[in-house]
Scaffold this active site. Structure first.
Site, PDB file in Angstrom:
ATOM      1  CB  CYS A 204      -0.968   0.106   1.301  1.00 45.20           C
ATOM      2  SG  CYS A 204      -1.360  -1.621   1.862  1.00 45.20           S
TER       3      CYS A 204
ATOM      4  NE  ARG B 251       1.185  -9.673   4.722  1.00 51.80           N
ATOM      5  CZ  ARG B 251      -0.006  -9.399   4.297  1.00 51.80           C
ATOM      6  NH1 ARG B 251      -0.943 -10.527   4.984  1.00 51.80           N
ATOM      7  NH2 ARG B 251      -0.527  -8.650   3.471  1.00 51.80           N
TER       8      ARG B 251
ATOM      9  CD  GLN C  80      -0.401  -8.880  -0.893  1.00 53.41           C
ATOM     10  OE1 GLN C  80       0.167  -7.857  -0.674  1.00 53.41           O
ATOM     11  NE2 GLN C  80      -1.526  -9.102   0.043  1.00 53.41           N
TER      12      GLN C  80
ATOM     13  CG  ASP D 274      -1.490  -5.251  -3.338  1.00 53.99           C
ATOM     14  OD1 ASP D 274      -2.842  -5.106  -3.229  1.00 53.99           O
ATOM     15  OD2 ASP D 274      -0.843  -5.101  -2.347  1.00 53.99           O
TER      16      ASP D 274
ATOM     17  CG  HIS E  45      -3.296  -0.179  -3.466  1.00 57.25           C
ATOM     18  ND1 HIS E  45      -2.221  -1.057  -3.651  1.00 57.25           N
ATOM     19  CD2 HIS E  45      -3.524  -0.512  -2.048  1.00 57.25           C
ATOM     20  CE1 HIS E  45      -2.015  -1.462  -2.432  1.00 57.25           C
ATOM     21  NE2 HIS E  45      -2.928  -1.283  -1.624  1.00 57.25           N
TER      22      HIS E  45
ATOM     23  CE  LYS F 148     -10.298  -8.678   5.945  1.00 60.00           C
ATOM     24  NZ  LYS F 148      -9.427  -9.365   5.987  1.00 60.00           N
TER      25      LYS F 148
ATOM     26  CG  HIS G 148      -5.995  -1.081   0.398  1.00 59.08           C
ATOM     27  ND1 HIS G 148      -4.872  -0.982   0.789  1.00 59.08           N
ATOM     28  CD2 HIS G 148      -6.853  -0.216   0.783  1.00 59.08           C
ATOM     29  CE1 HIS G 148      -4.612  -0.070   1.272  1.00 59.08           C
ATOM     30  NE2 HIS G 148      -5.844   0.553   1.555  1.00 59.08           N
TER      31      HIS G 148
END
Length: 607
Positions: free
Chosen positions: A305, A334, A352, A354, A356, A435, A481
């Site tokens: 992010c 992580r 990910q 991912d 945004h 979410k 996200h």
């Protein structure tokens, strides 16, 4: 009607000997396979197992034994006469003892005491003392049946006669309280149901799951591996797995571009100052890795992010620019505890898919709907059914309640107005926003958490993001996200088990194996290989000095979708003998027909 084994009062499950005068106000829970009944049955079965262990190993000490999603477990310390720990071979003896205790029809009972009284009672039991550390001062309950008793909140069934249908499934190790610096206890898992048929059906599913285990198939197909010298939870992608992964990434890259997403890339380490602004430092620090460079603390990113926020901040943004869609195959790290890691499903490094989206508040609904359409196309391509769940504000969160309510309602409205069905997970949101969780169902009817859509008003506020509106005034954008696969690692692991290794042709590591019967057929094999490679198909020629059958078995073991056998007749006629693993058929095709067949298979899937 079956017996009442517990009650539900104000969303809490209470056992029959705790309900007291509130019985008329509560909803009865009957002995069946309902979610609430199974929770009680499974928790009670954990205690039954503990009693059996205590009968067999009188020196055993017990930590915790909860019900879990499909069964139960107990963490404990026990040693056999030779000093070794309990293993898989001991499960049958424990099961036999459990069945004897069921036949004894032992009543469960409950006693309430003060924490100090319980501490004195168990003063010589170090594991009970560890349990007490996690319990606030006040009333503490102790449940017992037969010779076993334990500190427990319950609830439990009235009698062991309700615990007939169970099976112990495996033995594992578990650190005390999940702390890697503490003692490794023994953990035994089991499953339990209210009837024999449900138990047998579940056991069949577990057997099938073993055959489909992505760790087993990943090894057979030479997709990935793990190495102790490299570290736990750090997958190593082998050539086959890397080919498959790159195909998936390439396909998704094209689809993202068609849908208006721009590729970006953020750094993998950022100064801790950035994580403090974002809130990760206060709310997610225990899941992160940190290092120091020139006496300055840096955090290895657990999410993408902040990097994407910095992309947004790199230029002045106008309302005419919005929505801005940034995507990245972002590698994140992580900190996962050793005991929870499991193949590709739970790792310390993963990538990910991912994205945004930065948009105006008025654009939330249209963008959420676009994402849901994207989700639907991808799930259809991989033959997954799925369901959705809205997760609301957790206890540990940033931002005002009013902002959370606006964001949560935006998600609900997008789903409601377009007829989507969804559940609610109270308190399950990310710390920065509510979410939508995408939960897919695989071939064994197991549910997996994969994608997510999160509406975030907080990070734009924290990083002071803005855009210039039509009146030339600064306004705050909304940040959405979004990940659809969730992570490539987890999604691939699920896909392997869903398909039992029969991966879709368009991402199969090797699409076609060509088996020339003898050396004189290899030139024709190479000709076919070149034609297929022009279609971007990965092809191998199996020409080792081995029998024909062994080479064919090699291709089959690798789960190659199409096997082509080449002999004199095929060379003379410019044809192929095709074996279709998925359809389990064999046929002879001309070379042109074969190439057309492969092209059609590639075009069958649309994202």
């Amino acid at each position: 009607m079956s017996d009442i084994i517990a009650y539900k009062l104000n969303e809490n499950i209470i056992d029959t000997f705790s309900i007291g005068e509130n019985e008329n106000l509560a909803q009865p829970i009957y002995f069946d396979n309902s979610k609430e009944a199974l929770e009680v049955i499974r928790h009670s079965c954990a205690h039954l197992m503990a009693e059996a262990i205590l009968e067999l190993y009188p020196e055993a000490k017990f930590f915790v034994g909860p019900a879990i999603e499909d069964g139960f477990y107990y963490d404990f310390r026990a040693f056999k006469e030779d000093g070794s720990k309990i293993g898989e071979n001991d499960l049958k003896d424990i099961e036999k003892k459990m069945k004897n205790l069921v036949e004894d029809r032992l009543n469960f009972s409950k006693i309430n005491s003060t924490k100090s009284e319980v501490s004195i009672k168990f003063k010589d039991d170090d594991l009970k003392q560890e349990v007490l550390k996690k319990i606030p001062d006040g009333i503490v309950s102790i449940y017992s049946q037969g010779k076993f008793e334990d500190i427990c909140r319950g609830p439990h069934v009235p009698n062991t006669k309700y615990l007939r249908f169970f099976k112990l499934t495996r033995v594992a190790g578990a650190y005390l309280g999940g702390d890697e610096d503490k003692e490794m206890l023994t953990r035994i898992y089991g499953v339990a149901f209210a009837d024999k048929d449900s138990l047998n059906e579940h056991l069949k599913m577990l057997e099938e799951a073993k055959k489909r285990d992505h760790r087993k198939l990943g090894n057979e197909m030479k997709l990935f591996t793990f190495d102790e010298e490299v570290g736990a939870g750090l997958p190593i992608w082998l050539p086959n797995g890397s080919r498959m992964r790159s195909k998936l990434e390439k396909i998704l890259f094209k689809v993202h571009r068609k849908r208006g997403y721009e590729p970006v890339r953020g750094p993998e380490i950022l100064k801790s100052d950035a994580w403090k602004i974002s809130g990760h430092y206060d709310n997610y620090k225990e899941n992160m890795y940190f290092t120091k460079i020139d006496e300055q603390e840096y955090g290895i990113k657990p999410m993408n992010c902040v990097g994407h926020v910095k992309v947004y901040q790199s230029d002045i943004r106008s309302y005419r620019d919005l929505p801005l869609k940034f995507f990245e195959y972002g590698v994140v790290h992580r900190h996962e505890k050793s005991g929870v890691m499991h193949g590709l499903f739970r790792v310390r490094e993963f990538t990910q898919d991912d994205a945004h989206i930065f948009c105006m508040p008025s654009q939330i609904k249209e963008n959420v709907l676009e994402i849901l359409d994207f989700v639907q196309n991808i799930m259809k391509a991989f033959n997954f059914s799925y369901e959705m769940e809205i997760s609301t504000k957790p206890n540990k969160a940033i931002g005002d309640d009013e902002v959370w309510e606006i964001a949560t309602n935006a998600l609900k409205q997008a789903l409601d107005e377009n007829g989507y069905r969804y559940g609610i997970d109270e308190g399950g949101g990310a710390f920065y926003g509510p979410k939508i969780d995408i939960k897919i169902t695989d071939a064994l009817k197991r549910k997996w958490q994969c994608g997510t859509i999160q509406v975030d008003f907080n990070l734009p506020e924290r990083f002071d993001l803005n855009y210039i509106d039509e009146n030339n005034e600064k306004k705050r954008p909304v940040m959405i996200h979004r990940a659809i696969l969730g992570s490539f690692e987890r999604f691939i692991g699920i896909l392997i088990e869903h398909t039992a290794g029969e991966l879709p042709f368009f991402i199969a590591p090797t699409g076609v194996s060509i088996v020339p019967i003898s050396q004189k057929h290899e030139n024709y094999a190479k000709e076919i290989k070149n034609l297929l490679q022009n279609l971007d198909i990965d092809v191998e020629i199996l020409n080792k000095n081995e029998t024909l059958n062994k080479r064919i078995r090699t291709a089959e073991k690798a789960h190659v979708p199409y096997i082509v056998v080449i002999g004199d007749e095929e060379v003379d006629k410019k044809s192929v003998a095709l074996r279709d693993r998925r359809a389990r058929i064999q046929q002879n095709l001309s070379l042109d027909e074969f190439i057309k067949f492969i092209e059609e298979k590639l075009n069958e899937v649309h994202f």
